[in-house]
Design an enzyme around this catalytic site. Sequence first.
Site, PDB file in Angstrom:
ATOM      1  N   ASP A 114      47.835  82.732  51.038  1.00 56.35           N
ATOM      2  CA  ASP A 114      47.101  81.707  51.772  1.00 56.35           C
ATOM      3  C   ASP A 114      47.116  82.026  53.264  1.00 56.35           C
ATOM      4  OD1 ASP A 114      46.168  78.597  51.589  1.00 56.35           O
ATOM      5  OD2 ASP A 114      47.287  78.969  53.438  1.00 56.35           O
ATOM      6  N   TYR A 119      44.972  81.190  61.920  1.00 56.94           N
ATOM      7  CA  TYR A 119      46.308  81.806  61.980  1.00 56.94           C
ATOM      8  C   TYR A 119      46.236  83.158  62.706  1.00 56.94           C
ATOM      9  CZ  TYR A 119      47.422  78.587  58.046  1.00 56.94           C
ATOM     10  OH  TYR A 119      47.580  77.502  57.224  1.00 56.94           O
ATOM     11  N   LYS A 145      40.608  79.886  55.479  1.00 55.46           N
ATOM     12  CA  LYS A 145      40.071  78.581  55.899  1.00 55.46           C
ATOM     13  C   LYS A 145      39.183  78.728  57.123  1.00 55.46           C
ATOM     14  CE  LYS A 145      44.589  76.861  54.531  1.00 55.46           C
ATOM     15  NZ  LYS A 145      45.521  77.880  55.058  1.00 55.46           N
ATOM     16  N   HIS A 185      39.253  73.715  57.171  1.00 54.95           N
ATOM     17  CA  HIS A 185      40.662  73.548  57.535  1.00 54.95           C
ATOM     18  C   HIS A 185      41.018  72.105  57.892  1.00 54.95           C
ATOM     19  CE1 HIS A 185      44.167  76.160  59.220  1.00 54.95           C
ATOM     20  NE2 HIS A 185      44.623  75.056  58.679  1.00 54.95           N
TER      21      HIS A 185
END
Length: 290
Positions: free
Chosen positions: A51, A56, A81, A114
């Site tokens: 994931d 990120y 996401k 997200h």
Amino acid sequence: MSENTASVIPTLTLNNGVAIPQLGFGTFQIPPEGAQRAVEEALGLGYRLIDTAAAYFNEQGVGRGIAASGLDRDQVFVTTKLANYDHGYNQALSAFDRSREALGLDVLDLYLIHWPLPARGDYVETWKALEKLLEDGKVRAIGVSNFLPEHLTTLKREADVVPAVNQIEVHPSFSQPETQKASRDLGIAVEAYSPLGRGADLRSAAVVQIAERLGVAPAQVVLRWHLQEGRIAIPKSTHAERIAANLRVSGFELTREDLAAIDALHAPAGRLGGDPATFAWSQRPGEVRS
Ligand code: A2P
């Protein structure tokens, strides 16, 4: 860890027939330069769900880790996401392509919005882009993250495809029963982030007591609770032995009383992350904020 660990990770079938492993490796806060190694190691230990998220900023490393694992593409379930700064129909379509390219994959397994950003009022329009990606075969399943019951109801009313997944904060001290129920009632699988309460719930007396009785670690009890209640969970750890231990969640069962005792730990004020009703963090790569 034995080579056939992956075969003992249970899977769930999503509302569109796609199978997803119930335990995955979360990469939030893994820096770009460490992501390749972390993912390669997790896959080596037996994880089969990875994931990540555009926000990120580690998708490229994650993709390299998947490639370096040597596993066949269909052996690894990859989620990413859509970042908050890429809401909107056209922007979401381009953002997906950037993520796909960064990951080095043709088809993604799961793409999530997200955060709903309700104040922007564009999550339905954004969702339409995800529907288009699904229709075009660029992704096998689409879903949302941090969606509250009212956001799910709006999507149900105004969109064509029901999300396959709602990834939300769920751990013993904040298990969001209402949002879980609203998701399930619509046929949406619940995926738990911060599934261990960022480690804090592992010290809960109820959890420790069950762990002692069963002769397993508190983290294994909490992960087993997620699995037996039908969720997907993506625990994080920086320690190899814990990353491995968090996969060892078979061979013991929690009783109905155990599940209820952990459910009873829910506290409405127990949220550790952002509140989806107001959360709007939207930092772009390379952007520095004070
Ligand atoms: P560490 O990285 O030092 O192992 P969550 O997945 O809910 O975000 O929780 C992550 C936190 O839980 C991290 O602080 C991690 O610490 C800790 N953690 C993860 N797995 C275990 C485990 N098996 N035993 C103890 N602590 C764990």
